[in-house]
Design a protein around this motif. Structure first.
Motif, PDB file in Angstrom:
ATOM      1  N   THR A  59      20.165  27.461  92.627  1.00 25.03           N
ATOM      2  CA  THR A  59      20.800  26.298  92.000  1.00 25.03           C
ATOM      3  C   THR A  59      20.605  26.313  90.490  1.00 25.03           C
ATOM      4  OG1 THR A  59      18.851  24.862  92.326  1.00 25.03           O
ATOM      5  CG2 THR A  59      20.509  24.900  94.089  1.00 25.03           C
ATOM      6  N   VAL A  98      23.587  27.835  88.997  1.00 21.13           N
ATOM      7  CA  VAL A  98      24.677  26.861  88.936  1.00 21.13           C
ATOM      8  C   VAL A  98      24.543  25.998  87.678  1.00 21.13           C
ATOM      9  CG1 VAL A  98      25.736  24.873  90.066  1.00 21.13           C
ATOM     10  CG2 VAL A  98      24.957  26.816  91.434  1.00 21.13           C
ATOM     11  N   ARG A 112      30.554  29.595  88.250  1.00 24.70           N
ATOM     12  CA  ARG A 112      29.598  28.528  88.581  1.00 24.70           C
ATOM     13  C   ARG A 112      30.097  27.695  89.755  1.00 24.70           C
ATOM     14  NH1 ARG A 112      29.704  23.256  87.083  1.00 24.70           N
ATOM     15  NH2 ARG A 112      31.057  23.572  85.294  1.00 24.70           N
ATOM     16  N   ALA A 150      28.410  27.261  93.474  1.00 28.60           N
ATOM     17  CA  ALA A 150      28.076  25.909  93.932  1.00 28.60           C
ATOM     18  C   ALA A 150      28.687  25.648  95.304  1.00 28.60           C
ATOM     19  CB  ALA A 150      28.571  24.878  92.923  1.00 28.60           C
ATOM     20  N   ARG A 151      29.943  26.016  95.482  1.00 29.94           N
ATOM     21  CA  ARG A 151      30.596  25.791  96.778  1.00 29.94           C
ATOM     22  C   ARG A 151      29.893  26.572  97.883  1.00 29.94           C
ATOM     23  NH1 ARG A 151      35.408  25.908  93.486  1.00 29.94           N
ATOM     24  NH2 ARG A 151      35.646  28.135  93.889  1.00 29.94           N
ATOM     25  N   LEU A 160      26.741  27.492  98.019  1.00 30.39           N
ATOM     26  CA  LEU A 160      25.457  26.868  98.330  1.00 30.39           C
ATOM     27  C   LEU A 160      25.644  25.586  99.129  1.00 30.39           C
ATOM     28  CD1 LEU A 160      23.603  27.391  94.927  1.00 30.39           C
ATOM     29  CD2 LEU A 160      23.209  28.626  97.055  1.00 30.39           C
ATOM     30  N   LEU A 161      26.692  24.854  98.852  1.00 32.14           N
ATOM     31  CA  LEU A 161      26.967  23.637  99.618  1.00 32.14           C
ATOM     32  C   LEU A 161      27.247  23.949 101.079  1.00 32.14           C
ATOM     33  CD1 LEU A 161      29.230  21.665  97.095  1.00 32.14           C
ATOM     34  CD2 LEU A 161      26.886  21.106  97.768  1.00 32.14           C
ATOM     35  N   ILE A 163      19.319  21.311  99.512  1.00 27.70           N
ATOM     36  CA  ILE A 163      20.106  22.227  98.692  1.00 27.70           C
ATOM     37  C   ILE A 163      21.347  21.511  98.158  1.00 27.70           C
ATOM     38  CG2 ILE A 163      21.434  24.365  98.644  1.00 27.70           C
ATOM     39  CD1 ILE A 163      18.376  24.717  98.806  1.00 27.70           C
ATOM     40  N   ARG A 164      21.999  20.738  99.003  1.00 33.00           N
ATOM     41  CA  ARG A 164      23.188  20.018  98.551  1.00 33.00           C
ATOM     42  C   ARG A 164      22.850  19.028  97.438  1.00 33.00           C
ATOM     43  NH1 ARG A 164      24.354  20.682 104.117  1.00 33.00           N
ATOM     44  NH2 ARG A 164      23.394  18.684 104.716  1.00 33.00           N
ATOM     45  N   VAL A 170      22.235  21.115  94.309  1.00 36.01           N
ATOM     46  CA  VAL A 170      23.505  21.605  93.768  1.00 36.01           C
ATOM     47  C   VAL A 170      24.217  20.492  93.013  1.00 36.01           C
ATOM     48  CG1 VAL A 170      25.820  22.424  94.376  1.00 36.01           C
ATOM     49  CG2 VAL A 170      23.812  23.447  95.457  1.00 36.01           C
ATOM     50  N   VAL A 184      25.255  20.674  89.185  1.00 34.51           N
ATOM     51  CA  VAL A 184      26.645  20.530  88.755  1.00 34.51           C
ATOM     52  C   VAL A 184      26.769  19.427  87.714  1.00 34.51           C
ATOM     53  CG1 VAL A 184      28.949  19.806  89.513  1.00 34.51           C
ATOM     54  CG2 VAL A 184      27.660  21.497  90.845  1.00 34.51           C
ATOM     55  N   VAL A 223      33.592  20.805  91.095  1.00 33.21           N
ATOM     56  CA  VAL A 223      33.392  21.809  92.148  1.00 33.21           C
ATOM     57  C   VAL A 223      34.534  21.705  93.143  1.00 33.21           C
ATOM     58  CG1 VAL A 223      31.922  22.510  94.046  1.00 33.21           C
ATOM     59  CG2 VAL A 223      30.919  21.798  91.894  1.00 33.21           C
TER      60      VAL A 223
END
Length: 269
Positions: A219, A222, A230, A234-235, A237-238, A245-246, A249, A253, A269
């Motif tokens: 992250t 990101v 980036r 990010a997407r 990791l989501l 983690i979300r 992120v 962001v 994102v």
């Protein structure tokens, strides 16, 4: 621990309150230069204790002295046979931590290296450590040392090391420490100079080992990177991450978008 007098005596001749008073004396006491020849002799003295030799190297490296850099180069050329290997062991993984401390010394010595005209030697010492970061543990210290003018020069070495480390992860061979996170940390470092490459490297590591700690550290990429790369990371990791983690992120962001707005970039994102 009964250290050599050179490592526990202040520049005024009185006992130092702490080893760090000696180590960081480079920033405030020019008398440290008088001790360089003696510390160099101690570091190279095969009859001295491994700890004294190692700490002498740490001091000389922090002081941006060529003798320290040269010792780092020798140690990195044959890590397991360094005279002080394993005298300091990481508590979490029970592996050598001397290279982590040398990386920290190199990171601390950036300003003295510039002042003494030894920046190129410092970069070469950092390069030597980067090149063994797929086999030796650095306790997150190496990423912290990779900044400033040296970082761009070391970009090819970081890429080569991360890709070599990914192949090790993919091979399934036993690794005694958290190599995947260490590789992501290297990607984090270069995200400041080449975001597309940093994101690509992070994605390769995640594909090989999508562990929770790896994702947490990713992250940071990101937060530091810009543009479509980036947003792509990010997407990803989501999708693969859990609630923590979300959340991380989203925070990364927001931080990146705040920076992007100042620079005229949109960062949804």
């Amino acid at each position: 621990m009964d250290l050599h007098p050179l490592l526990r005596t202040g520049f005024d001749g009185h006992p130092a309150a702490d080893f760090d008073d000696i180590r960081y004396g480079v920033y405030e006491d020019p008398r440290h230069r008088d001790r360089v020849p003696s510390l160099t002799a101690l570091m190279n003295d095969e009859a001295a204790s491994a700890m004294d030799r190692f700490l002498a190297c740490v001091v000389l490296t922090t002081w941006a002295e060529p003798a320290g850099y040269e010792a780092v180069l020798r140690a990195a050329a044959d890590p397991r046979n360094a005279p002080w290997y394993d005298i300091s062991v990481d508590r979490k993984f029970s592996v050598d931590s001397t290279f982590a401390q040398l990386a920290d010394a190199l990171g601390s010595g950036e300003e003295p290296a510039e002042e003494k005209g030894h920046a190129r030697l410092r970069t070469e010492a950092l390069r030597a450590l980067v090149r063994i970061a797929d086999t030796e543990y650095f306790e997150e210290k190496l990423e912290g040392a990779l900044h400033g003018a040296a970082l761009a020069a070391l970009l090819p070495d970081v890429v080569e090391t991360v890709l070599r480390g990914v192949r090790a992860l993919e091979s399934g061979r036993r690794i005694r420490f958290d190599l995947a996170t260490q590789l992501v940390d290297l990607a984090c470092a270069i995200s400041l100079v080449d975001a597309p490459v940093a994101v690509a490297l992070a994605e390769r590591v995640i594909a090989a080992d999508p562990g929770h700690r790896v994702l947490v550290h990713a992250t940071t990429v990101v937060a530091r990177a810009e543009g479509e790369e980036r947003r792509r990371l990010a997407r990803r990791l989501l999708v693969v991450g859990d609630e923590e983690i979300r959340r991380l992120v989203a925070e990364a962001v927001r931080a990146a978008d705040h920076s992007a707005v100042r620079q005229g970039e949109t960062g949804t994102v």
